[in-house]
Scaffold this motif. Structure first.
Motif, PDB file in Angstrom:
ATOM      1  N   GLY A  32       0.639  -1.020  -0.148  1.00 39.33           N
ATOM      2  CA  GLY A  32       0.073   0.068  -0.066  1.00 39.33           C
ATOM      3  C   GLY A  32       0.814   1.227  -0.186  1.00 39.33           C
ATOM      4  O   GLY A  32       2.065   1.323   0.613  1.00 39.33           O
ATOM      5  N   GLY A  33       0.704   2.333  -0.938  1.00 41.48           N
ATOM      6  CA  GLY A  33       1.225   3.557  -0.993  1.00 41.48           C
ATOM      7  C   GLY A  33       2.335   3.449  -1.727  1.00 41.48           C
ATOM      8  O   GLY A  33       3.204   4.632  -1.999  1.00 41.48           O
ATOM      9  N   GLU A  34       2.775   2.171  -2.275  1.00 39.83           N
ATOM     10  CA  GLU A  34       4.007   2.231  -3.247  1.00 39.83           C
ATOM     11  C   GLU A  34       3.591   2.572  -4.550  1.00 39.83           C
ATOM     12  O   GLU A  34       2.582   2.464  -5.062  1.00 39.83           O
ATOM     13  N   THR A  35       4.602   3.032  -5.572  1.00 39.44           N
ATOM     14  CA  THR A  35       4.489   2.902  -6.946  1.00 39.44           C
ATOM     15  C   THR A  35       5.485   1.898  -7.527  1.00 39.44           C
ATOM     16  O   THR A  35       6.756   1.821  -7.312  1.00 39.44           O
ATOM     17  N   PHE A  36       4.798   0.957  -8.052  1.00 44.08           N
ATOM     18  CA  PHE A  36       5.581  -0.151  -8.755  1.00 44.08           C
ATOM     19  C   PHE A  36       5.451   0.031 -10.245  1.00 44.08           C
ATOM     20  O   PHE A  36       4.475   0.161 -10.924  1.00 44.08           O
ATOM     21  N   GLY A  37       6.656  -0.180 -11.008  1.00 42.08           N
ATOM     22  CA  GLY A  37       6.809   0.127 -12.226  1.00 42.08           C
ATOM     23  C   GLY A  37       6.939  -1.282 -12.891  1.00 42.08           C
ATOM     24  O   GLY A  37       7.414  -2.349 -12.602  1.00 42.08           O
ATOM     25  N   LEU A  38       6.183  -1.172 -14.071  1.00 45.13           N
ATOM     26  CA  LEU A  38       6.663  -2.278 -15.086  1.00 45.13           C
ATOM     27  C   LEU A  38       7.414  -1.943 -16.324  1.00 45.13           C
ATOM     28  O   LEU A  38       6.681  -0.922 -17.167  1.00 45.13           O
ATOM     29  N   ILE A  39       8.513  -2.286 -16.603  1.00 45.95           N
ATOM     30  CA  ILE A  39       9.291  -1.837 -17.882  1.00 45.95           C
ATOM     31  C   ILE A  39       9.612  -3.010 -18.731  1.00 45.95           C
ATOM     32  O   ILE A  39       9.689  -4.099 -18.221  1.00 45.95           O
ATOM     33  N   GLY A  40       9.746  -2.657 -20.032  1.00 41.49           N
ATOM     34  CA  GLY A  40      10.398  -3.669 -21.035  1.00 41.49           C
ATOM     35  C   GLY A  40       9.867  -3.174 -22.395  1.00 41.49           C
ATOM     36  O   GLY A  40       9.117  -2.552 -22.613  1.00 41.49           O
ATOM     37  N   PRO A  41      10.387  -3.969 -23.394  1.00 37.35           N
ATOM     38  CA  PRO A  41      10.357  -3.601 -24.891  1.00 37.35           C
ATOM     39  C   PRO A  41       8.798  -3.740 -25.246  1.00 37.35           C
ATOM     40  O   PRO A  41       7.951  -4.792 -24.588  1.00 37.35           O
ATOM     41  N   LEU A 157      -8.476  10.188 -11.596  1.00 40.65           N
ATOM     42  CA  LEU A 157      -8.301  10.810 -10.060  1.00 40.65           C
ATOM     43  C   LEU A 157      -9.451  11.231  -9.522  1.00 40.65           C
ATOM     44  O   LEU A 157      -9.620  11.141  -8.465  1.00 40.65           O
ATOM     45  N   LEU A 158     -10.450  11.812 -10.438  1.00 42.61           N
ATOM     46  CA  LEU A 158     -11.589  12.195  -9.800  1.00 42.61           C
ATOM     47  C   LEU A 158     -12.421  11.076  -8.941  1.00 42.61           C
ATOM     48  O   LEU A 158     -13.385  11.413  -7.936  1.00 42.61           O
ATOM     49  N   LEU A 159     -12.257   9.796  -9.219  1.00 40.09           N
ATOM     50  CA  LEU A 159     -12.813   8.776  -8.688  1.00 40.09           C
ATOM     51  C   LEU A 159     -12.099   8.231  -7.351  1.00 40.09           C
ATOM     52  O   LEU A 159     -12.621   7.518  -6.874  1.00 40.09           O
ATOM     53  N   ARG A 160     -11.031   8.877  -7.209  1.00 38.27           N
ATOM     54  CA  ARG A 160     -10.061   8.561  -5.994  1.00 38.27           C
ATOM     55  C   ARG A 160      -9.826   6.914  -5.603  1.00 38.27           C
ATOM     56  O   ARG A 160     -10.119   6.463  -4.760  1.00 38.27           O
ATOM     57  N   PRO A 161      -9.459   6.348  -6.760  1.00 37.39           N
ATOM     58  CA  PRO A 161      -9.375   4.792  -6.566  1.00 37.39           C
ATOM     59  C   PRO A 161      -8.074   4.501  -5.725  1.00 37.39           C
ATOM     60  O   PRO A 161      -7.276   5.514  -5.482  1.00 37.39           O
ATOM     61  N   LYS A 162      -8.209   3.474  -4.736  1.00 40.59           N
ATOM     62  CA  LYS A 162      -7.189   3.199  -4.000  1.00 40.59           C
ATOM     63  C   LYS A 162      -5.770   2.308  -4.744  1.00 40.59           C
ATOM     64  O   LYS A 162      -4.860   2.891  -4.401  1.00 40.59           O
ATOM     65  N   LEU A 163      -6.271   1.934  -6.014  1.00 38.64           N
ATOM     66  CA  LEU A 163      -5.159   1.596  -6.868  1.00 38.64           C
ATOM     67  C   LEU A 163      -5.388   2.090  -8.149  1.00 38.64           C
ATOM     68  O   LEU A 163      -6.396   1.859  -8.851  1.00 38.64           O
ATOM     69  N   LEU A 164      -4.370   2.606  -8.572  1.00 40.14           N
ATOM     70  CA  LEU A 164      -4.435   3.113 -10.166  1.00 40.14           C
ATOM     71  C   LEU A 164      -3.449   2.535 -10.769  1.00 40.14           C
ATOM     72  O   LEU A 164      -2.234   2.658 -10.612  1.00 40.14           O
ATOM     73  N   LEU A 165      -4.091   2.168 -12.091  1.00 43.16           N
ATOM     74  CA  LEU A 165      -3.313   1.493 -12.743  1.00 43.16           C
ATOM     75  C   LEU A 165      -2.765   2.320 -14.334  1.00 43.16           C
ATOM     76  O   LEU A 165      -3.832   2.770 -14.895  1.00 43.16           O
ATOM     77  N   LEU A 166      -1.668   2.755 -14.295  1.00 46.11           N
ATOM     78  CA  LEU A 166      -1.313   4.004 -15.429  1.00 46.11           C
ATOM     79  C   LEU A 166      -0.501   3.258 -16.354  1.00 46.11           C
ATOM     80  O   LEU A 166       0.981   2.826 -16.395  1.00 46.11           O
ATOM     81  N   PHE A 196       0.073   2.848  -7.118  1.00 45.04           N
ATOM     82  CA  PHE A 196       0.297   3.076  -8.373  1.00 45.04           C
ATOM     83  C   PHE A 196       1.088   1.736  -8.897  1.00 45.04           C
ATOM     84  O   PHE A 196       2.095   1.373  -8.226  1.00 45.04           O
ATOM     85  N   VAL A 197       0.334   1.200 -10.079  1.00 46.56           N
ATOM     86  CA  VAL A 197       1.285   0.369 -11.024  1.00 46.56           C
ATOM     87  C   VAL A 197       1.595   1.208 -12.304  1.00 46.56           C
ATOM     88  O   VAL A 197       0.410   1.728 -12.768  1.00 46.56           O
ATOM     89  N   LEU A 198       2.731   1.564 -12.693  1.00 46.50           N
ATOM     90  CA  LEU A 198       2.967   2.494 -13.677  1.00 46.50           C
ATOM     91  C   LEU A 198       3.858   1.678 -14.618  1.00 46.50           C
ATOM     92  O   LEU A 198       4.903   1.153 -14.349  1.00 46.50           O
ATOM     93  N   VAL A 199       3.154   1.866 -15.840  1.00 47.70           N
ATOM     94  CA  VAL A 199       3.870   1.128 -16.930  1.00 47.70           C
ATOM     95  C   VAL A 199       4.542   2.339 -18.090  1.00 47.70           C
ATOM     96  O   VAL A 199       4.028   3.218 -18.111  1.00 47.70           O
ATOM     97  N   SER A 200       5.906   2.328 -18.076  1.00 46.76           N
ATOM     98  CA  SER A 200       6.656   3.097 -18.822  1.00 46.76           C
ATOM     99  C   SER A 200       7.857   2.658 -19.452  1.00 46.76           C
ATOM    100  O   SER A 200       8.329   1.855 -18.931  1.00 46.76           O
ATOM    101  N   ARG A 212       9.979   0.675  -6.604  1.00 45.84           N
ATOM    102  CA  ARG A 212      10.466  -0.574  -7.425  1.00 45.84           C
ATOM    103  C   ARG A 212       9.988  -0.895  -8.774  1.00 45.84           C
ATOM    104  O   ARG A 212       8.876  -0.108  -8.909  1.00 45.84           O
ATOM    105  N   ALA A 213      10.742  -1.642  -9.610  1.00 42.26           N
ATOM    106  CA  ALA A 213      10.255  -1.859 -10.679  1.00 42.26           C
ATOM    107  C   ALA A 213      10.381  -3.207 -11.259  1.00 42.26           C
ATOM    108  O   ALA A 213      11.403  -3.854 -10.935  1.00 42.26           O
TER     109      ALA A 213
END
Ligand SMILES: Nc1ncnc2c1ncn2[C@@H]1O[C@H](COP(=O)(O)OP(=O)(O)OP(=O)(O)O)[C@@H](O)[C@H]1O
Ligand SMILES: [Mg+2]
Length: 234
Positions: A32-41, A157-166, A196-200, A212-213
């Protein structure tokens, strides 16, 4: 507290003649509270993983738990969990209703939840993502790709989700706008205790945002990097 637990996740697409396993044995945990990245080609399975977590593809095998509640493969996500997970799509055009104004796209989900000050909330959200108030009278096709991406972020963001997948949330934005949006995401995350789970594909974005990622390649996770690894390897 665990916000997300993915264990031995596999996702296979079946076509008319052949099947293709896009994700194989993927496991990771996000606190909870973490931003976790997913990276790759390109094509390594990042969006496919995100869509399964968000309940947009229910054809998966393995385990997915969100806030300690297991999702059931084959079943749509419902109830409280549905409200707690939002996704910002890589291609926001496909996720914004083409015949609804931005005011309606942003306001309707709030009205459905019984919010009273919908117009004011929409105005604030547009302002936060750097769009003029007049944007609300436009339709998605009347906006640029970067403006649509900002509408999609405002909506989530308007919906204030607890888990946001970006999924590549700022890929269509120029660097100056991108920094503002990333900082806004971080501020709102801190203020509302989101995860957050963030793909970039952008190492700078990942190093700036993530605690972490996971590095993916060919449908599997090849490495999990912590904060120290991320700042070291940039
Ligand atoms: N609905 C589908 N049917 C069949 N194959 C699919 C489907 N969706 C994705 N795939 C395949 O699964 C693999 C992973 O796709 P995915 O969209 O997850 O990649 P990605 O890592 O998000 O790539 P990118 O960085 O380009 O967005 C790709 O080979 C893709 O062609
Ligand atoms: Mg993708």
């Amino acid at each position: 507290m665990s916000a997300l637990s993915v264990s031995d996740l596999s996702i296979t697409f079946s076509g008319a003649r052949k099947t293709f396993t896009a994700v194989r044995g993927v496991s990771f945990d996000v606190a909870g509270g973490e931003t976790f990245g997913l990276i790759g080609p390109s094509g390594c399975g990042k969006t496919t993983v995100l869509r399964a977590i968000g309940g947009l593809n229910v054809h998966w095998q393995g385990g997915i738990s969100v806030f300690n509640e297991p999702l059931q493969p084959g079943r749509k996500i419902s109830g409280r969990l549905r409200d707690n997970i939002q996704m910002v799509f890589q291609d926001p055009y496909s996720s914004l209703h083409p015949r609804h104004t931005i005011a309606r796209i942003l306001g309707e989900p709030l009205s459905l939840r019984g919010a009273k000050d919908v117009e004011a909330q929409v105005r604030t959200a547009l302002d936060q993502v750097g769009l003029p108030a007049a944007t609300s009278q436009r339709y998605p096709h009347q906006l640029s790709g970067g403006q649509r991406q900002r509408v999609a972020i405002a909506r989530a963001l308007l919906l204030r989700p607890k888990l946001l997948l970006l999924d590549e949330p700022t890929s269509a934005l120029d660097v100056s706008v991108q920094a503002g949006i990333l900082n806004l995401l971080n501020d709102l995350k801190a203020a509302h205790g989101m995860t957050f789970v963030l793909v970039s594909h952008d190492p700078g974005v990942v190093a700036h945002m993530c605690d972490r990622a996971a590095i993916m390649g060919g449908g599997v996770i090849t490495r999990i990097m912590d904060r120290a690894d991320l700042s070291k390897d940039g």
